[in-house]
Design a protein around this motif. Structure first.
Motif, mmCIF file in Angstrom:
data_model
loop_
_atom_site.group_PDB
_atom_site.id
_atom_site.type_symbol
_atom_site.label_atom_id
_atom_site.label_comp_id
_atom_site.label_asym_id
_atom_site.label_seq_id
_atom_site.Cartn_x
_atom_site.Cartn_y
_atom_site.Cartn_z
ATOM 1 N N MET A 203 98.363 76.793 21.538
ATOM 2 C CA MET A 203 99.237 77.762 22.215
ATOM 3 C C MET A 203 100.673 77.506 21.797
ATOM 4 O O MET A 203 101.385 76.726 22.418
ATOM 5 C CB MET A 203 99.104 77.610 23.737
ATOM 6 N N LEU A 204 101.102 78.147 20.749
ATOM 7 C CA LEU A 204 102.434 77.865 20.205
ATOM 8 C C LEU A 204 103.484 78.845 20.718
ATOM 9 O O LEU A 204 104.667 78.662 20.511
ATOM 10 C CB LEU A 204 102.395 77.948 18.684
ATOM 11 N N ASN A 209 102.912 82.056 16.632
ATOM 12 C CA ASN A 209 101.568 82.526 16.287
ATOM 13 C C ASN A 209 101.627 83.697 15.313
ATOM 14 O O ASN A 209 100.842 83.795 14.377
ATOM 15 C CB ASN A 209 100.811 82.951 17.547
ATOM 16 N N LYS A 210 102.562 84.612 15.560
ATOM 17 C CA LYS A 210 102.718 85.787 14.700
ATOM 18 C C LYS A 210 103.086 85.351 13.285
ATOM 19 O O LYS A 210 102.552 85.870 12.299
ATOM 20 C CB LYS A 210 103.800 86.701 15.290
ATOM 21 N N THR A 217 97.849 85.768 6.237
ATOM 22 C CA THR A 217 97.419 87.046 5.662
ATOM 23 C C THR A 217 98.095 87.287 4.314
ATOM 24 O O THR A 217 97.456 87.762 3.365
ATOM 25 C CB THR A 217 97.735 88.197 6.639
ATOM 26 N N ALA A 218 99.377 86.944 4.241
ATOM 27 C CA ALA A 218 100.096 87.151 2.974
ATOM 28 C C ALA A 218 99.454 86.331 1.854
ATOM 29 O O ALA A 218 99.362 86.765 0.709
ATOM 30 C CB ALA A 218 101.559 86.764 3.154
ATOM 31 N N GLY A 227 91.854 84.639 15.097
ATOM 32 C CA GLY A 227 91.017 85.172 16.179
ATOM 33 C C GLY A 227 91.815 85.621 17.376
ATOM 34 O O GLY A 227 92.751 84.935 17.793
ATOM 35 N N ILE A 228 91.450 86.788 17.892
ATOM 36 C CA ILE A 228 92.046 87.251 19.141
ATOM 37 C C ILE A 228 90.935 87.689 20.084
ATOM 38 O O ILE A 228 89.806 87.949 19.655
ATOM 39 C CB ILE A 228 93.037 88.422 18.925
#
Ligand SMILES: [Zn+2]
Ligand SMILES: [Zn+2]
Length: 235
Positions: A203-204, A209-210, A217-218, A227-228
């Motif tokens: 939990m950052l 997290n973003k 992804t990049a 995961g969400i």
């Protein structure tokens, strides 16, 4: 359908997530628990209590009578029994029965409702823990559970499969008893056509997290998924 369904581990706002997913959680028949840690069993009392309210108390003319089956290793089953007894769930009037199935630490195969899965020991430090795998019509799902990287997990994978992996640290190189992002990244060349979902993330905070998700992804594209909640995967 829910009666034949299988829940794997139970934490957070489990009932709300199952409801949002459109599942009749009060009829769910099977729960597989990978290990005894609180973040994998803590929501069971609430899950059972809400199932009782909805499936027994509010359904007096058609009460749930089929059992809830629990599968886990010996210490996990012990912990779950103690947890449920501590809050007196078995004594609730018209409570559906609980059936406990103690699994051998060496691993095995079981059929729970409509799902057949293979479970196998992973390496979560001193705590015995099962990874697992199940086959859909098109591909296989492998779940590491809480563990350091162990080869048994990756041996189950074939081209096109899904790997859900513990990724407890994204900012340090070594995290005993769990797996770091760096360790997963190092494995990727040996898993060329496997989609990897990262779970058990620390939990950052939203911004960090973003940024992690954007960086991942990049670099790797859609084969790595942060995961969400309420993610749906078709096998
Ligand atoms: Zn754990
Ligand atoms: Zn955990």
């Amino acid at each position: 359908m829910a009666r034949d369904g299988l829940l794997i581990d139970c934490n957070g706002v489990c009932v709300q997530r199952l409801t949002a997913a459109g599942l009749a959680f009060e009829d769910l028949g099977h729960v597989f628990l990978t290990h005894e840690h609180i973040d994998h069993i803590a929501a069971l009392p609430n899950f059972i209590h809400q199932s009782w309210v909805k499936g027994c108390l509010y359904r007096a003319d058609n009460r749930r009578t089929h059992p809830l089956h629990f599968y886990g290793n010996a210490p996990t089953i012990r912990a779950v029994r103690a947890l449920l007894n501590a809050v007196k769930l078995p004594q609730h009037p018209h409570m559906f029965p609980f059936e406990f199935h103690e699994l051998n630490d060496a691993g095995g195969t079981l059929t729970a409702g409509s799902i057949t899965l293979t479970y196998f020991p992973v390496n979560h430090g001193p705590t015995p823990c099962f990874g697992l795998t199940t086959d859909g019509p098109n591909r296989r799902l492998v779940y590491s559970a809480d563990t350091e990287p162990v080869q048994a997990i990756y041996d189950h994978l074939r081209d096109g499969d899904i790997l859900i992996h513990d990724c407890n640290k994204i900012d340090v190189e070594i995290n005993r008893e769990h797996t770091t992002w760096a360790q997963i990244e190092a494995l990727l060349p040996s898993l060329p056509n496997v989609t990897v979902y990262l779970v058990h993330l620390p939990m950052l905070g939203a911004a960090q997290n973003k940024k992690f998700e954007q960086d991942v992804t990049a670099k790797h594209g859609p084969r790595i998924v942060v995961g969400i909640d309420e993610t749906s995967i078709n096998l």
